[in-house]
Design a protein around this motif. Structure first.
Motif, PDB file in Angstrom:
ATOM      1  N   GLU A  41     -13.559  36.357 -12.364  1.00  0.00           N
ATOM      2  CA  GLU A  41     -12.461  37.309 -12.443  1.00  0.00           C
ATOM      3  C   GLU A  41     -11.297  36.815 -13.287  1.00  0.00           C
ATOM      4  O   GLU A  41     -10.277  37.484 -13.388  1.00  0.00           O
ATOM      5  CB  GLU A  41     -12.001  37.696 -11.039  1.00  0.00           C
ATOM      6  N   THR A  85     -18.418  51.553 -10.566  1.00  0.00           N
ATOM      7  CA  THR A  85     -18.798  50.169 -10.283  1.00  0.00           C
ATOM      8  C   THR A  85     -18.915  49.833  -8.807  1.00  0.00           C
ATOM      9  O   THR A  85     -19.511  48.816  -8.467  1.00  0.00           O
ATOM     10  CB  THR A  85     -17.769  49.196 -10.885  1.00  0.00           C
ATOM     11  N   LEU A  87     -16.432  48.850  -7.189  1.00  0.00           N
ATOM     12  CA  LEU A  87     -15.344  47.907  -6.959  1.00  0.00           C
ATOM     13  C   LEU A  87     -14.054  48.673  -6.734  1.00  0.00           C
ATOM     14  O   LEU A  87     -13.709  49.563  -7.509  1.00  0.00           O
ATOM     15  CB  LEU A  87     -15.159  46.972  -8.163  1.00  0.00           C
ATOM     16  N   LYS A  88     -13.338  48.321  -5.695  1.00  0.00           N
ATOM     17  CA  LYS A  88     -12.058  48.970  -5.464  1.00  0.00           C
ATOM     18  C   LYS A  88     -11.044  48.462  -6.494  1.00  0.00           C
ATOM     19  O   LYS A  88     -11.220  47.389  -7.091  1.00  0.00           O
ATOM     20  CB  LYS A  88     -11.561  48.714  -4.052  1.00  0.00           C
ATOM     21  N   PHE A  93      -9.904  41.781  -9.741  1.00  0.00           N
ATOM     22  CA  PHE A  93     -10.832  42.120 -10.817  1.00  0.00           C
ATOM     23  C   PHE A  93     -10.111  42.240 -12.158  1.00  0.00           C
ATOM     24  O   PHE A  93      -8.896  42.365 -12.227  1.00  0.00           O
ATOM     25  CB  PHE A  93     -11.582  43.409 -10.471  1.00  0.00           C
ATOM     26  N   ARG A 145     -18.341  42.389 -12.478  1.00  0.00           N
ATOM     27  CA  ARG A 145     -17.149  42.001 -11.742  1.00  0.00           C
ATOM     28  C   ARG A 145     -15.852  42.299 -12.508  1.00  0.00           C
ATOM     29  O   ARG A 145     -14.770  42.105 -11.988  1.00  0.00           O
ATOM     30  CB  ARG A 145     -17.194  40.515 -11.396  1.00  0.00           C
ATOM     31  N   ALA A 147     -14.927  45.348 -13.655  1.00  0.00           N
ATOM     32  CA  ALA A 147     -14.562  46.713 -13.314  1.00  0.00           C
ATOM     33  C   ALA A 147     -14.614  47.662 -14.515  1.00  0.00           C
ATOM     34  O   ALA A 147     -15.003  48.803 -14.333  1.00  0.00           O
ATOM     35  CB  ALA A 147     -13.242  46.828 -12.568  1.00  0.00           C
TER      36      ALA A 147
END
Length: 149
Positions: A41, A85, A87-88, A93, A145, A147
Motif C-alpha cells: 500500500e 475491487t 476494497l472500502k 489503500f 490492493r 484500489a
C-alpha cells in the motif's frame, strides 16, 4: 528513512532505495534473478524518462487522506472503487494517496497529464529501476490492493 511532515503523514526518502540498489552493479546484466517483497500500500509516482521519482511517496501507514475517505459522497456519486475491487475507501489503500499526490505535489498533475509519470507500489518502481525503465509491472495481488485497478 521515514519522515513525517505533519502528524499522521509519513513518507520515505527514495534516495535510500537508490543507494540500496547500487551494489547490484548498475546494469540489468549483473542481476540473474531477484525476489521482491514490499509494502503493497506504499504509493509512489516517478518519471519514466529519467527513472526518478516525481517527488512523491506515501507509505502505507500514512493517514493524511482519512478525512477524504470519511467525507460523504454526493447522492448518486458513490466511489466506483469499492464496487469494482471490494476494497472500502480507506487511506490504507493507494487510491486516495494517488489523488492526494496529484492535488498537492507541485508539478505532478501536469506531468501526469503529459504522460510523463508512472504510478505504482514499491515493487513496480524497483522493477522499473532494475530493468533500466523497460518494465513497468506488478503482479495481480499487488495491483488489487491499490484500489484503482
Amino acid at each position: 528513512m521515514g519522515r513525517a511532515p505533519r502528524r499522521g503523514d509519513l513518507g520515505d526518502d527514495l534516495r535510500a532505495l537508490r543507494t540500496a540498489l547500487r551494489p547490484l552493479g548498475g546494469t540489468r546484466a549483473a542481476v540473474a534473478a531477484i525476489g521482491l517483497t514490499n509494502q503493497r500500500e506504499t504509493t509512489l509516482v516517478w518519471g519514466p524518462r529519467d527513472l526518478e521519482t516525481g517527488g512523491a511517496r506515501i507509505v502505507w501507514q500514512d493517514r493524511r487522506t482519512a478525512d477524504r475517505c470519511l467525507a460523504p459522497s454526493p447522492r448518486g456519486k458513490e466511489p466506483a472503487s469499492p464496487r469494482r475491487t471490494g476494497l472500502k475507501l480507506d487511506p490504507y489503500f493507494s487510491a486516495t494517496k494517488l489523488e492526494w499526490i496529484l492535488r498537492n505535489v507541485p508539478g505532478v498533475r501536469a506531468r501526469a497529464r503529459r504522460g510523463a509519470l508512472a504510478f505504482g507500489t514499491v515493487d513496480s518502481w524497483l522493477l522499473w529501476k532494475l530493468t533500466d525503465g523497460v518494465v513497468h509491472a506488478t503482479d495481480a495481488t499487488n495491483a488489487s490492493r491499490t484500489a484503482p485497478l
